[in-house]
Design a protein around this motif. Structure first.
Motif, PDB file in Angstrom:
ATOM      1  N   GLN A 189     -37.171 -51.351  12.637  1.00 55.63           N
ATOM      2  CA  GLN A 189     -36.086 -50.741  11.850  1.00 55.63           C
ATOM      3  C   GLN A 189     -35.200 -49.873  12.730  1.00 55.63           C
ATOM      4  O   GLN A 189     -33.975 -49.915  12.637  1.00 55.63           O
ATOM      5  CB  GLN A 189     -36.665 -49.877  10.708  1.00 55.63           C
ATOM      6  N   ASN A 190     -35.823 -49.084  13.585  1.00 55.09           N
ATOM      7  CA  ASN A 190     -35.086 -48.177  14.464  1.00 55.09           C
ATOM      8  C   ASN A 190     -34.137 -48.963  15.372  1.00 55.09           C
ATOM      9  O   ASN A 190     -32.926 -48.711  15.411  1.00 55.09           O
ATOM     10  CB  ASN A 190     -36.088 -47.368  15.306  1.00 55.09           C
ATOM     11  N   HIS A 191     -34.680 -49.943  16.077  1.00 53.74           N
ATOM     12  CA  HIS A 191     -33.869 -50.659  17.069  1.00 53.74           C
ATOM     13  C   HIS A 191     -32.860 -51.615  16.436  1.00 53.74           C
ATOM     14  O   HIS A 191     -31.703 -51.659  16.857  1.00 53.74           O
ATOM     15  CB  HIS A 191     -34.777 -51.401  18.049  1.00 53.74           C
ATOM     16  N   PHE A 192     -33.296 -52.373  15.445  1.00 56.97           N
ATOM     17  CA  PHE A 192     -32.360 -53.341  14.869  1.00 56.97           C
ATOM     18  C   PHE A 192     -31.349 -52.647  13.962  1.00 56.97           C
ATOM     19  O   PHE A 192     -30.200 -53.092  13.836  1.00 56.97           O
ATOM     20  CB  PHE A 192     -33.125 -54.517  14.244  1.00 56.97           C
ATOM     21  N   GLY A 193     -31.729 -51.516  13.368  1.00 59.34           N
ATOM     22  CA  GLY A 193     -30.764 -50.703  12.634  1.00 59.34           C
ATOM     23  C   GLY A 193     -29.694 -50.159  13.571  1.00 59.34           C
ATOM     24  O   GLY A 193     -28.500 -50.139  13.232  1.00 59.34           O
ATOM     25  N   TYR A 194     -30.121 -49.744  14.735  1.00 62.55           N
ATOM     26  CA  TYR A 194     -29.195 -49.213  15.750  1.00 62.55           C
ATOM     27  C   TYR A 194     -28.195 -50.282  16.198  1.00 62.55           C
ATOM     28  O   TYR A 194     -26.981 -50.050  16.252  1.00 62.55           O
ATOM     29  CB  TYR A 194     -30.035 -48.708  16.925  1.00 62.55           C
ATOM     30  N   MET A 195     -28.704 -51.472  16.488  1.00 58.00           N
ATOM     31  CA  MET A 195     -27.814 -52.565  16.910  1.00 58.00           C
ATOM     32  C   MET A 195     -26.893 -52.988  15.768  1.00 58.00           C
ATOM     33  O   MET A 195     -25.712 -53.282  15.991  1.00 58.00           O
ATOM     34  CB  MET A 195     -28.640 -53.766  17.398  1.00 58.00           C
ATOM     35  N   ASN A 196     -27.443 -53.003  14.557  1.00 60.75           N
ATOM     36  CA  ASN A 196     -26.644 -53.382  13.389  1.00 60.75           C
ATOM     37  C   ASN A 196     -25.462 -52.427  13.208  1.00 60.75           C
ATOM     38  O   ASN A 196     -24.331 -52.840  12.940  1.00 60.75           O
ATOM     39  CB  ASN A 196     -27.535 -53.369  12.144  1.00 60.75           C
ATOM     40  N   GLU A 197     -25.745 -51.151  13.396  1.00 61.60           N
ATOM     41  CA  GLU A 197     -24.719 -50.106  13.300  1.00 61.60           C
ATOM     42  C   GLU A 197     -23.655 -50.307  14.390  1.00 61.60           C
ATOM     43  O   GLU A 197     -22.456 -50.211  14.138  1.00 61.60           O
ATOM     44  CB  GLU A 197     -25.411 -48.747  13.487  1.00 61.60           C
ATOM     45  N   ALA A 198     -24.119 -50.612  15.587  1.00 58.16           N
ATOM     46  CA  ALA A 198     -23.199 -50.768  16.725  1.00 58.16           C
ATOM     47  C   ALA A 198     -22.206 -51.902  16.490  1.00 58.16           C
ATOM     48  O   ALA A 198     -21.088 -51.871  17.008  1.00 58.16           O
ATOM     49  CB  ALA A 198     -23.995 -51.032  18.001  1.00 58.16           C
ATOM     50  N   LEU A 199     -22.608 -52.900  15.717  1.00 52.43           N
ATOM     51  CA  LEU A 199     -21.721 -54.037  15.467  1.00 52.43           C
ATOM     52  C   LEU A 199     -20.883 -53.871  14.201  1.00 52.43           C
ATOM     53  O   LEU A 199     -20.221 -54.806  13.765  1.00 52.43           O
ATOM     54  CB  LEU A 199     -22.534 -55.334  15.395  1.00 52.43           C
ATOM     55  N   GLY A 200     -20.904 -52.661  13.632  1.00 46.51           N
ATOM     56  CA  GLY A 200     -20.163 -52.419  12.406  1.00 46.51           C
ATOM     57  C   GLY A 200     -18.667 -52.521  12.569  1.00 46.51           C
ATOM     58  O   GLY A 200     -17.951 -52.851  11.629  1.00 46.51           O
TER      59      GLY A 200
END
Lengths: 208, 208
Positions: free
Chosen positions: B134-145
């Motif tokens: 959740q931490n890492h893929f949430g972070y990447m997901n946010e970065a691609l917003g």
């Protein structure tokens, strides 16, 4: 001003060492691992969304991820130190070890650390983890057979990256039998800049 | 001539993709995973002591480790493509993602893969692994917003590095709920160069 967000017994110790090798001014903001879980404290998420250490700020710039911080500092402040010339054959070796440290060498160690928490229940994974430790640390041990450093005949960012993996392996009791790695680690620990980094950083059980 | 030592369903697929993006000539030497263990075959140790894939040879030069191969190819053949200018703010972001892909994002996935082999016995580790996913893929997901790419507004080596982590996550059923990552992955898979890499490489279950 350069600020290092520094967690005790963590990868951020290598950044203090690098800053000392480069002779740069910096300040430290210290964080402590949770005494029970050994995880980083939640407060680190205020510095960077991942909540990990190291994180470095340099003016208005924030850099996270060890390999990126090491490359950033060397390219900005190294001025031809700690990195081979990009046209040299050694540069390919530098790229290899820079990425290998966290991309490959740390994996069997992290698996060990996690699976250890399972006790006996983790036993079916032990042979695979052990064979990966032998594979990777045997490879690094071989690489240091003819040189005092991982890249050419001088300290580079790759040594800063890899020393942490060797320290982590030693703390898990996995370094005995790899004579070249033990000797190399001893030499890194004798460096004046390494010692200054330890003094500045405080508790670092991995360096013992 | 550039030769890629290519293992099916592995990180070497990303190197074929990159070579296609760069429009380079190359040849492939193919290796198959063991049908029972899913490990790389022993014969790969004849190419590089670690016995891993990808390994690339370019004339008399051998390069191993995904991040190093991607950087090597882009610096030698990219000529200002797939990497931001070193003086730009985006270069720091490029360094971050280049190292983050294998240095951080892959760890919870590799832990999942290993611990899965333990079945019920691995259960005590599941909450920690899930929270790291959740931490890492949430972070990447946010970065691609706000962008179609990880660095600036153009494809870079960082996308080549990170797409594999997203594919691996998807194959483990861990990508649903991360809408930006799913959309991004779909777009990468639509690229002509990506498709040519898949055609050349053969079996690649992770790209489905």
């Amino acid at each position: 001003m350069i600020t290092v967000h520094h967690l005790n017994n963590s990868r951020s110790q290598r950044i203090l060492w690098l800053l000392e090798e480069l002779g740069l001014d910096y300040e430290i903001v210290s964080y402590q691992r949770d005494a029970t879980t050994n995880f980083a404290p939640e407060i680190l998420k205020g510095v960077h969304p991942l909540g990990k250490s190291p994180v470095l700020t340099d003016g208005d710039r924030t850099v996270a991820e060890s390999g990126a911080i090491v490359e950033y500092l060397i390219r900005k402040y190294g001025r031809d130190r700690l990195m081979p010339n990009e046209d040299s054959a050694e540069f390919v070796s530098y790229l290899h070890w820079m990425h290998y440290a966290e991309g490959s060498a740390m994996l069997p160690l992290m698996l060990s650390l996690y699976v250890m928490r399972l006790g006996e229940a983790g036993k079916p994974l032990h042979p695979r983890i052990e064979s990966e430790v032998q594979n990777h640390f045997g490879y690094m041990n071989e690489a240091l057979g003819q040189s005092d450093f991982f890249v050419g005949n001088a300290l580079s960012g790759a040594d800063i990256q890899l020393t942490f993996a060797l320290e982590a392996a030693k703390s898990l009791g996995l370094l005995s039998g790899f004579g070249n790695l033990e000797r190399y680690l001893g030499k890194m620990h004798e460096r004046a800049a390494y010692k200054r980094g330890i003094e500045r950083g405080g508790q670092y059980d991995l360096g013992k």
